[in-house]
Design an enzyme around this catalytic site. Structure first.
Site, PDB file in Angstrom:
ATOM      1  N   GLU A  87       3.942 -11.090  -6.555  1.00 17.19           N
ATOM      2  CA  GLU A  87       2.894 -11.133  -7.587  1.00 17.19           C
ATOM      3  C   GLU A  87       3.337 -10.533  -8.918  1.00 17.19           C
ATOM      4  O   GLU A  87       2.706 -10.736  -9.947  1.00 17.19           O
ATOM      5  CB  GLU A  87       1.626 -10.428  -7.068  1.00 17.19           C
ATOM      6  CG  GLU A  87       1.716  -8.900  -6.896  1.00 17.19           C
ATOM      7  CD  GLU A  87       2.349  -8.452  -5.576  1.00 17.19           C
ATOM      8  OE1 GLU A  87       3.009  -9.281  -4.911  1.00 17.19           O
ATOM      9  OE2 GLU A  87       2.214  -7.277  -5.215  1.00 17.19           O
ATOM     10  N   GLY A 118       0.836  -1.200   0.000  1.00 18.33           N
ATOM     11  CA  GLY A 118       0.000   0.000   0.000  1.00 18.33           C
ATOM     12  C   GLY A 118       0.863   1.238   0.000  1.00 18.33           C
ATOM     13  O   GLY A 118       2.045   1.174   0.349  1.00 18.33           O
ATOM     14  N   ASP A 165     -19.880 -12.154 -20.262  1.00 13.79           N
ATOM     15  CA  ASP A 165     -20.222 -12.312 -18.840  1.00 13.79           C
ATOM     16  C   ASP A 165     -21.697 -12.593 -18.640  1.00 13.79           C
ATOM     17  O   ASP A 165     -22.070 -13.493 -17.886  1.00 13.79           O
ATOM     18  CB  ASP A 165     -19.830 -11.049 -18.058  1.00 13.79           C
ATOM     19  CG  ASP A 165     -18.491 -10.523 -18.503  1.00 13.79           C
ATOM     20  OD1 ASP A 165     -17.619 -11.360 -18.776  1.00 13.79           O
ATOM     21  OD2 ASP A 165     -18.317  -9.298 -18.613  1.00 13.79           O
ATOM     22  N   CYS A 172       5.211  -6.232   1.656  1.00 12.73           N
ATOM     23  CA  CYS A 172       5.589  -4.814   1.688  1.00 12.73           C
ATOM     24  C   CYS A 172       4.909  -4.083   2.844  1.00 12.73           C
ATOM     25  O   CYS A 172       5.279  -4.283   3.992  1.00 12.73           O
ATOM     26  CB  CYS A 172       5.292  -4.177   0.335  1.00 12.73           C
ATOM     27  SG  CYS A 172       6.155  -2.633   0.101  1.00 12.73           S
ATOM     28  N   TYR A 173       3.882  -3.266   2.579  1.00  9.50           N
ATOM     29  CA  TYR A 173       3.183  -2.588   3.684  1.00  9.50           C
ATOM     30  C   TYR A 173       2.683  -3.626   4.690  1.00  9.50           C
ATOM     31  O   TYR A 173       2.743  -3.408   5.906  1.00  9.50           O
ATOM     32  CB  TYR A 173       2.010  -1.779   3.124  1.00  9.50           C
ATOM     33  CG  TYR A 173       1.262  -0.971   4.178  1.00  9.50           C
ATOM     34  CD1 TYR A 173       1.678   0.316   4.511  1.00  9.50           C
ATOM     35  CD2 TYR A 173       0.156  -1.496   4.843  1.00  9.50           C
ATOM     36  CE1 TYR A 173       1.002   1.058   5.481  1.00  9.50           C
ATOM     37  CE2 TYR A 173      -0.523  -0.767   5.813  1.00  9.50           C
ATOM     38  CZ  TYR A 173      -0.099   0.515   6.116  1.00  9.50           C
ATOM     39  OH  TYR A 173      -0.761   1.242   7.080  1.00  9.50           O
ATOM     40  N   LYS A 231     -12.245 -11.630 -16.286  1.00 16.40           N
ATOM     41  CA  LYS A 231     -12.921 -12.131 -17.486  1.00 16.40           C
ATOM     42  C   LYS A 231     -12.429 -13.506 -17.936  1.00 16.40           C
ATOM     43  O   LYS A 231     -13.225 -14.359 -18.310  1.00 16.40           O
ATOM     44  CB  LYS A 231     -12.771 -11.122 -18.629  1.00 16.40           C
ATOM     45  CG  LYS A 231     -13.680 -11.449 -19.789  1.00 16.40           C
ATOM     46  CD  LYS A 231     -13.717 -10.342 -20.780  1.00 16.40           C
ATOM     47  CE  LYS A 231     -14.925  -9.548 -20.957  1.00 16.40           C
ATOM     48  NZ  LYS A 231     -16.040  -9.341 -20.258  1.00 16.40           N
ATOM     49  N   HIS A 243       7.608  -7.853  -3.920  1.00 17.87           N
ATOM     50  CA  HIS A 243       6.281  -8.200  -4.459  1.00 17.87           C
ATOM     51  C   HIS A 243       6.342  -9.510  -5.256  1.00 17.87           C
ATOM     52  O   HIS A 243       6.770  -9.511  -6.409  1.00 17.87           O
ATOM     53  CB  HIS A 243       5.783  -7.072  -5.367  1.00 17.87           C
ATOM     54  CG  HIS A 243       5.421  -5.842  -4.596  1.00 17.87           C
ATOM     55  ND1 HIS A 243       4.158  -5.610  -4.111  1.00 17.87           N
ATOM     56  CD2 HIS A 243       6.175  -4.793  -4.172  1.00 17.87           C
ATOM     57  CE1 HIS A 243       4.135  -4.473  -3.437  1.00 17.87           C
ATOM     58  NE2 HIS A 243       5.355  -3.956  -3.468  1.00 17.87           N
TER      59      HIS A 243
END
Ligand code: XMP
Length: 513
Positions: free
Chosen positions: A172, A56, A228, A83-84, A369, A170
């Site tokens: 990710e 964050g 969708d 991180c945060y 999606k 990170h």
């Protein structure tokens, strides 16, 4: 059937939070994003199996910086702070976080100095992605450092007894080369989660949940004919059969012949009967003279509500409204505790006014999606429908900067049809995430035959993306662009110039408004 293991990601406003959710689901583990005000009780009640604290922009040292219910740390559920999230763990357990001077941003090497199951499968050094201003000065007493950054700052700390882990980088982000292995180690080796988030599980669970929610009541399904809402219609049809009625609203902002195509496709291919309503006059009249993009979106959203009120007057015995809202729609329309900005108001996310009494069902509002496409494949929906490009709720209304008029809509529909037809013909349609045309309300000079022309321009937009959150412009073959340009200028009166949009997202957005 095993119930699905669930990971909750507590979002402190990082630009990468959605990416964490995706990565977890790529590991076939179900994840949802929740806000920092979530309580330990809610976590218990929802049988959450592991928690990830996101990064964050704030500093844990700032007064008023986001925090969590301290008893979450006592739940004995494995927690990974990123991180945060790491810094929050550090502060909570009595460590010290220092703000300021030693910023680390970008690729960095992490040196693993202690063998640990979080790093199973990794060598002693690996490339990670750092993005932080604060750093840890002193780790809490019960924690140990298992890896350091190039600057000898703690890169990973652990407390195995409490099952609490913190990493400064990170995992990710693709630049963290072994990020997926680290996440996998945390979720499967440490938290002992099953990789059981498959489309089939999702379908079974959702059908059960929808049946429990709806009981013997009736559901109105709002269909646009896009991926969708088509997948949603088939799922709801499986869950509830004749308790559902599908409606399709023509808002005048659809692609060329879209209304007939959609209704036929739903009827013939998916065996879902649809009631079609033409409300194009209401929408276009309400938009007259309006030029501000957010105002246009709000007007379209409001007219949709009015129209639904009218339709539900006719269907008084309906209790639920089902929509195919996706997770990115929710995210881009909401502001997380004032930390992330509302980019665009997605019309389908505002909720319903109290007076309507209809309750919302949005089975896909925590999915991306491509995940919905996977569910559609599992439901046996054909490739043509699943492969359709996304089309925004406000339709062509956000592709005509300035005032929307019927004349402009006619021009845009024709240009768009040429672009899409040629994309399909060239085999490029399935290679891009989304493609469309924007009518630029600016006249430029041209020459046709021996005559001067002074007409509008259009922009072609084609992007590659995996979820619409970020995107790059598609490198379409020059020959294809030439064909599209020639056809548009030759066949459509009112356009004498075609440009190709080469902006990625960010800094641009996919749509122009
Ligand atoms: P942007 O323009 O925000 O678009 O980069 C990201 C993706 O979302 C679609 N989009 C919408 N979809 N209602 C929707 O259902 C909306 O109001 C809306 N606005 C944008 C856009 O087409 C792209 O796929």
């Amino acid at each position: 059937m095993n119930s699905i293991d669930k990971v909750w990601i507590i979002d402190f406003g990082s630009q990468y939070t959605q990416l964490i959710a995706r990565r977890v689901r790529e590991l076939s583990i179900f994840s949802e994003i929740v806000l920092p005000d979530i309580t330990a009780d809610e976590i218990k009640k929802n049988s959450v199996s592991a928690i990830i604290l996101s990064g964050g922009p704030a500093s844990v040292n700032d007064p008023g910086s986001p925090d969590i219910d301290g008893s979450i740390f006592e739940l004995n559920i494995p927690i990974l702070g990123i991180c945060y999230g790491l810094q929050l763990i550090c502060r909570h357990f009595g460590g010290q976080v220092h703000s300021g001077d030693k910023r680390e941003y970008g690729k960095s090497k992490m040196i693993i100095n202690q063998k640990h199951k979080l790093f199973t499968g990794l060598d002693s050094g690996t490339q990670v992605w750092m993005s932080h201003g604060d750093h840890i000065d002193k780790i809490p007493d019960d924690f140990s450092i298992i890896a350091e950054s190039e600057n000898r700052a703690p890169a990973a700390i652990v407390n195995d007894e409490r099952k609490i882990y913190g990493i400064q980088f990170h995992p990710e982000v693709e630049h963290t080369v072994e990020g997926m292995t680290i996440l996998d180690n945390f979720l499967t080796t440490i938290a002992d989660l099953n990789k059981n988030w498959t489309p089939k599980h999702f379908i079974d669970e959702k059908i059960k949940e929808i049946r429990e929610t709806v009981g013997d009541k009736k559901v109105l399904m709002a269909l646009s004919g896009g991926v969708d809402s088509s997948v949603m219609a088939v799922l709801l049809d499986r869950a509830l059969g004749e308790q559902c009625t599908a409606v399709f609203i023509d808002n005048g902002l659809l692609r060329l012949n879209e209304d007939t195509k959609v209704v036929n496709q739903l009827k013939d291919k998916l065996k879902i009967p649809v009631e079609k309503y033409d409300y194009s006059d209401q929408f276009l009249n309400a938009l007259q003279g309006v030029t501000d993009p957010e105002k246009k979106r709000k007007i379209i959203g409001n007219v949709f509500i009015e129209v639904f009120e009218e339709i539900t007057e006719k269907h008084k015995d309906f209790n639920f409204l089902a929509q195919g809202t996706l997770y990115p729609d929710v995210i881009e329309s909401r502001s997380v505790k004032g930390e992330s900005e509302v980019i665009k108001s997605h019309h389908n996310v505002g909720g319903l006014p109290e007076r309507m009494k209809l309750k919302l069902i949005e089975p896909f509002n925590s999915l991306f999606k491509d995940e919905v496409r996977a569910i559609g494949r599992e439901l046996g929906i054909n490739k043509f429908i699943l492969g359709r490009h996304p089309f925004p709720g406000p339709g062509l209304g956000v592709r005509i900067p300035g005032e929307i008029t019927r004349a402009k809509l006619e021009i845009l529909k024709k240009a768009d049809d040429i672009f899409i037809t040629e994309l399909r013909r060239s085999g490029q349609y399935d290679r891009v995430w989304q493609a469309f045309v924007v009518l630029i309300p600016v006249k430029t000079v041209g020459v046709m035959g021996d005559q001067r022309t002074y007409e509008n321009a259009v922009a072609l937009r084609a992007v590659n993306s995996s979820d619409g959150m970020t995107a790059d412009w598609s490198r379409l073959p020059a020959e294809l662009l030439a064909t599209v340009s020639n056809r548009i200028v030759n066949e459509i009166q009112g356009i004498n110039r075609v440009v190709y949009d080469i902006t990625s997202k960010p800094p641009g957005t996919i749509e122009w408004e």
